[in-house]
Motif scaffolding. Structure first.
Motif, PDB file in Angstrom:
ATOM      1  N   CYS A 173       0.826  -1.216   0.000  1.00 20.63           N
ATOM      2  CA  CYS A 173       0.000   0.000   0.000  1.00 20.63           C
ATOM      3  C   CYS A 173       0.856   1.260   0.000  1.00 20.63           C
ATOM      4  O   CYS A 173       0.533   2.246  -0.676  1.00 20.63           O
ATOM      5  N   ILE A 174       1.966   1.225   0.753  1.00 22.68           N
ATOM      6  CA  ILE A 174       2.860   2.389   0.791  1.00 22.68           C
ATOM      7  C   ILE A 174       3.498   2.615  -0.575  1.00 22.68           C
ATOM      8  O   ILE A 174       3.533   3.741  -1.087  1.00 22.68           O
ATOM      9  N   ARG A 175       3.987   1.537  -1.183  1.00 21.03           N
ATOM     10  CA  ARG A 175       4.594   1.661  -2.506  1.00 21.03           C
ATOM     11  C   ARG A 175       3.563   2.122  -3.539  1.00 21.03           C
ATOM     12  O   ARG A 175       3.865   2.934  -4.422  1.00 21.03           O
ATOM     13  N   GLU A 176       2.355   1.592  -3.433  1.00 26.03           N
ATOM     14  CA  GLU A 176       1.281   1.987  -4.342  1.00 26.03           C
ATOM     15  C   GLU A 176       0.988   3.478  -4.236  1.00 26.03           C
ATOM     16  O   GLU A 176       0.720   4.156  -5.241  1.00 26.03           O
ATOM     17  N   GLY A 177       1.051   4.001  -3.018  1.00 26.91           N
ATOM     18  CA  GLY A 177       0.771   5.416  -2.809  1.00 26.91           C
ATOM     19  C   GLY A 177       1.786   6.338  -3.460  1.00 26.91           C
ATOM     20  O   GLY A 177       1.524   7.533  -3.644  1.00 26.91           O
ATOM     21  N   ILE A 192       7.681   4.040 -19.917  1.00 26.31           N
ATOM     22  CA  ILE A 192       6.635   4.171 -18.897  1.00 26.31           C
ATOM     23  C   ILE A 192       5.876   2.858 -18.844  1.00 26.31           C
ATOM     24  O   ILE A 192       5.388   2.385 -19.878  1.00 26.31           O
ATOM     25  N   ILE A 193       5.783   2.276 -17.675  1.00 24.13           N
ATOM     26  CA  ILE A 193       5.011   1.047 -17.493  1.00 24.13           C
ATOM     27  C   ILE A 193       3.613   1.412 -17.017  1.00 24.13           C
ATOM     28  O   ILE A 193       3.454   2.160 -16.047  1.00 24.13           O
ATOM     29  N   VAL A 194       2.618   0.885 -17.704  1.00 19.13           N
ATOM     30  CA  VAL A 194       1.219   1.112 -17.326  1.00 19.13           C
ATOM     31  C   VAL A 194       0.631  -0.196 -16.809  1.00 19.13           C
ATOM     32  O   VAL A 194       0.666  -1.219 -17.496  1.00 19.13           O
ATOM     33  N   SER A 195       0.124  -0.156 -15.594  1.00 18.45           N
ATOM     34  CA  SER A 195      -0.545  -1.318 -15.015  1.00 18.45           C
ATOM     35  C   SER A 195      -1.458  -0.826 -13.907  1.00 18.45           C
ATOM     36  O   SER A 195      -1.577   0.382 -13.675  1.00 18.45           O
ATOM     37  N   SER A 196      -2.093  -1.743 -13.206  1.00 17.67           N
ATOM     38  CA  SER A 196      -2.900  -1.353 -12.054  1.00 17.67           C
ATOM     39  C   SER A 196      -1.985  -0.790 -10.978  1.00 17.67           C
ATOM     40  O   SER A 196      -0.840  -1.235 -10.819  1.00 17.67           O
ATOM     41  N   ASP A 197      -2.483   0.188 -10.211  1.00 24.27           N
ATOM     42  CA  ASP A 197      -1.626   0.935  -9.288  1.00 24.27           C
ATOM     43  C   ASP A 197      -0.873   0.041  -8.302  1.00 24.27           C
ATOM     44  O   ASP A 197       0.300   0.272  -8.022  1.00 24.27           O
ATOM     45  N   TYR A 198      -1.523  -1.015  -7.800  1.00 22.55           N
ATOM     46  CA  TYR A 198      -0.857  -1.881  -6.828  1.00 22.55           C
ATOM     47  C   TYR A 198       0.280  -2.699  -7.464  1.00 22.55           C
ATOM     48  O   TYR A 198       1.198  -3.153  -6.779  1.00 22.55           O
ATOM     49  N   HIS A 199       0.229  -2.875  -8.774  1.00 22.63           N
ATOM     50  CA  HIS A 199       1.156  -3.742  -9.495  1.00 22.63           C
ATOM     51  C   HIS A 199       2.380  -2.996 -10.024  1.00 22.63           C
ATOM     52  O   HIS A 199       3.437  -3.587 -10.252  1.00 22.63           O
ATOM     53  N   VAL A 200       2.261  -1.685 -10.203  1.00 22.90           N
ATOM     54  CA  VAL A 200       3.316  -0.905 -10.852  1.00 22.90           C
ATOM     55  C   VAL A 200       4.653  -0.968 -10.110  1.00 22.90           C
ATOM     56  O   VAL A 200       5.700  -1.150 -10.747  1.00 22.90           O
TER      57      VAL A 200
END
Length: 210
Positions: free
Chosen positions: A34-38, A152-160
């Motif tokens: 969650c922290i990394r996702e933020g 630029i990598i595009v993916s779901s926020d938790y996965h990036v």
């Protein structure tokens, strides 16, 4: 008899401690995700302008050939990034169970429908996980006639964040941008991502074959 009775509470206590340690460890992993996702940009406007290509990571394609909602959100974000700067776009994903075709082919068709020229879209229909996605994307970009310095990598926020970590291994200079995660799948996706980080660390630092 008395010894046997004493052993049982001790064994139960040890099991309870192990369970508690497991729960605490998992909660720590979830917090890490969650922290990394933020820290992941949530819009194309938040990205630097010095990128030369976009890599879009695949997700489920429905049996009728349409992208799942999660994949659709990734593609929408990819369009935003492309509209900001018209660079080549790599779409990644093989044909999974119950999917009518490789995810990459569905993704290319959808991006063309959204206005990205087909000649700007490179397809990787052979990769089954994030590590393979990025390795194959790198090969496609190395063969591209223009020099690609940053992606630029595009993916779901938790996965990036994990995708960006994996991108470093084949030598990609990468930033990332996330698409939103559906609330109904939040627990499932974040739990799987937490375990995926453990697998990544075990493979990278302990050289385990998983």
């Amino acid at each position: 008899m008395a010894k046997g009775k004493r052993k049982k509470p001790m064994i139960l206590k040890i099991l309870l401690i192990l369970v508690l340690l497991g729960v605490i460890s998992f909660c720590g992993l979830l917090a890490f995700v969650c922290i990394r996702e933020g820290q992941v940009p949530k819009a194309a406007a938040d990205l630097p302008e010095d990128y030369d290509a976009v890599i879009v990571l695949g997700a489920q394609v429905k049996p009728d050939g349409e992208p799942s909602v999660q994949l659709g959100l990734r593609l929408d974000r990819a369009v935003e990034v492309y509209e900001r700067k018209q660079v080549p776009v790599v779409v990644c994903g093989a044909k999974g169970k119950d999917e009518p075709e490789a995810e990459a082919y569905t993704m290319k068709r959808c991006l063309e429908d959204k206005g990205i020229p087909g000649e700007k879209i490179l397809t990787d229909p052979d990769s089954f996980n994030t590590e393979q996605n990025l390795q194959n994307a790198k090969k496609l970009l190395e063969a591209y006639p223009e020099e690609i310095r940053k992606v630029i990598i595009v993916s779901s926020d938790y996965h990036v964040p994990r995708a960006m970590a994996l991108a470093e291994d084949p030598g990609l200079n990468a930033s990332g941008v996330g698409s939103p995660c559906l609330q109904e799948f939040w627990i499932k996706n974040h739990s799987r991502e937490s375990l995926a980080w453990v697998k990544y660390w075990l493979k990278k630092y302990l050289h385990l074959s998983l």
